[in-house]
Design a protein around this motif. Sequence first.
Motif, short mmCIF file in Angstrom:
data_model
loop_
_atom_site.label_atom_id
_atom_site.label_comp_id
_atom_site.label_asym_id
_atom_site.label_seq_id
_atom_site.Cartn_x
_atom_site.Cartn_y
_atom_site.Cartn_z
N HIS A 113 -18.17 -2.99 13.74
CA HIS A 113 -19.14 -2.45 14.70
C HIS A 113 -20.33 -1.83 13.99
O HIS A 113 -21.33 -1.50 14.63
CB HIS A 113 -18.46 -1.40 15.59
CG HIS A 113 -17.81 -0.28 14.84
ND1 HIS A 113 -16.70 -0.46 14.06
CD2 HIS A 113 -18.12 1.04 14.76
CE1 HIS A 113 -16.34 0.69 13.52
NE2 HIS A 113 -17.18 1.62 13.92
N HIS A 114 -20.27 -1.68 12.67
CA HIS A 114 -21.40 -1.12 11.93
C HIS A 114 -22.36 -2.23 11.50
O HIS A 114 -21.94 -3.28 11.04
CB HIS A 114 -20.91 -0.36 10.71
CG HIS A 114 -20.30 0.97 11.05
ND1 HIS A 114 -19.35 1.58 10.27
CD2 HIS A 114 -20.50 1.80 12.12
CE1 HIS A 114 -19.00 2.74 10.82
NE2 HIS A 114 -19.67 2.88 11.94
N ARG A 115 -23.65 -1.94 11.66
CA ARG A 115 -24.67 -2.91 11.28
C ARG A 115 -25.61 -2.38 10.22
O ARG A 115 -26.56 -3.08 9.83
CB ARG A 115 -25.47 -3.32 12.52
CG ARG A 115 -24.66 -4.03 13.59
CD ARG A 115 -25.56 -4.64 14.63
NE ARG A 115 -26.37 -3.63 15.31
CZ ARG A 115 -27.46 -3.89 16.01
NH1 ARG A 115 -27.88 -5.13 16.14
NH2 ARG A 115 -28.13 -2.92 16.61
N ALA A 116 -25.40 -1.16 9.73
CA ALA A 116 -26.28 -0.60 8.71
C ALA A 116 -25.52 0.40 7.85
O ALA A 116 -24.66 1.14 8.34
CB ALA A 116 -27.48 0.09 9.36
N VAL A 117 -25.82 0.38 6.55
CA VAL A 117 -25.23 1.31 5.59
C VAL A 117 -26.34 1.89 4.73
O VAL A 117 -27.21 1.14 4.24
CB VAL A 117 -24.19 0.60 4.69
CG1 VAL A 117 -23.68 1.54 3.60
CG2 VAL A 117 -23.03 0.06 5.52
N SER A 150 -28.54 -1.34 3.40
CA SER A 150 -28.34 -2.72 3.84
C SER A 150 -28.22 -2.78 5.35
O SER A 150 -27.95 -1.77 6.01
CB SER A 150 -27.07 -3.31 3.20
OG SER A 150 -25.91 -2.65 3.69
N VAL A 151 -28.42 -3.98 5.88
CA VAL A 151 -28.19 -4.24 7.30
C VAL A 151 -27.49 -5.58 7.45
O VAL A 151 -27.65 -6.49 6.63
CB VAL A 151 -29.50 -4.25 8.13
CG1 VAL A 151 -30.13 -2.87 8.19
CG2 VAL A 151 -30.50 -5.25 7.57
N ARG A 152 -26.67 -5.66 8.49
CA ARG A 152 -26.02 -6.92 8.84
C ARG A 152 -26.97 -7.72 9.72
O ARG A 152 -27.48 -7.21 10.72
CB ARG A 152 -24.72 -6.64 9.58
CG ARG A 152 -23.82 -7.86 9.76
CD ARG A 152 -22.81 -7.63 10.88
NE ARG A 152 -21.97 -6.47 10.68
CZ ARG A 152 -20.75 -6.51 10.13
NH1 ARG A 152 -20.25 -7.64 9.71
NH2 ARG A 152 -20.03 -5.39 10.01
N THR A 153 -27.22 -8.98 9.39
CA THR A 153 -28.12 -9.82 10.17
C THR A 153 -27.34 -10.98 10.81
O THR A 153 -26.14 -11.14 10.58
CB THR A 153 -29.24 -10.41 9.29
OG1 THR A 153 -28.70 -11.44 8.44
CG2 THR A 153 -29.90 -9.33 8.44
N GLU A 154 -28.05 -11.80 11.56
CA GLU A 154 -27.43 -12.96 12.19
C GLU A 154 -26.91 -13.94 11.14
O GLU A 154 -25.93 -14.65 11.37
CB GLU A 154 -28.45 -13.66 13.08
CG GLU A 154 -28.88 -12.85 14.28
CD GLU A 154 -30.07 -13.47 15.00
OE1 GLU A 154 -30.22 -13.20 16.21
OE2 GLU A 154 -30.84 -14.21 14.36
N TYR A 175 -28.90 -8.00 13.78
CA TYR A 175 -30.35 -8.05 13.68
C TYR A 175 -30.80 -9.46 13.30
O TYR A 175 -30.12 -10.18 12.58
CB TYR A 175 -30.83 -7.10 12.58
CG TYR A 175 -30.69 -5.63 12.89
CD1 TYR A 175 -31.54 -5.02 13.79
CD2 TYR A 175 -29.73 -4.87 12.25
CE1 TYR A 175 -31.41 -3.66 14.06
CE2 TYR A 175 -29.60 -3.52 12.52
CZ TYR A 175 -30.45 -2.92 13.42
OH TYR A 175 -30.32 -1.58 13.69
N SER A 176 -32.01 -9.83 13.75
CA SER A 176 -32.63 -11.03 13.22
C SER A 176 -33.14 -10.72 11.83
O SER A 176 -33.47 -9.56 11.52
CB SER A 176 -33.80 -11.48 14.11
OG SER A 176 -34.89 -10.59 13.98
#
Length: 210
Positions: free
Chosen positions: A89-93, A34-38, A4-5
């Motif tokens: 491969h996960h971008r959100a928890v 949380s989210v993984r961003t750029e 994500y941006s």
Amino acid sequence: MTPYSATSAARDLAQACRGLADLGLSPGSSGNASVRTEEGFLTTPTGRPLGDLTASDLSFLDASGRHRDGPPPTKEVPLHLRWYARAPHHRAVVHLHSTHAVAAACLVPADDASVFPPYTPYSVMRLGAVPLLGYAPPGSEALAALADHLPSSTRACLLAQHGSMTMAHDLATAVQGAVELEETARLHLLLTPRRTVRTLSDDERTALLP
């Protein structure tokens, strides 16, 4: 999967947290996401109700997990980061203390590898197997380390005496998983009237006291 941006992630994460609170799944100031961003990770701050959050209230961590901007992050950062490291491969928890999930996490399951029987097609499709992790103090490295024992395909789990976690390739799916897990836990409590409940041991309880 493209991260994500930071701008869109902050807006979406705050909105998702308010939605979870509106559903009654985040009592008081409990729960975090949380989210993984750029650039790294965005997390919810410590000690703040999810229902009050806006995009400007979030905490920013760099790619190595160091706090770089915003208020102090949730104390469950080690758990979130451990999961991202082992499941790229996960971008959100999403981690919640929703009532029925916490209740299910206090029960002794028939099978630690899959707490819930396949009650509905929706729980199977959205959650898969839901293992129970053992107890460790909230926010501890010991709790984070328990994630190492899960298959990388795991999308949801319960933390003993604690709550639920859902993980996904995007935030919307992680949120939907959290809602489905709470409903599955509620069904479980309704359908299994005879249960064995685990409580904290004297040593575990003493370790939490000031």
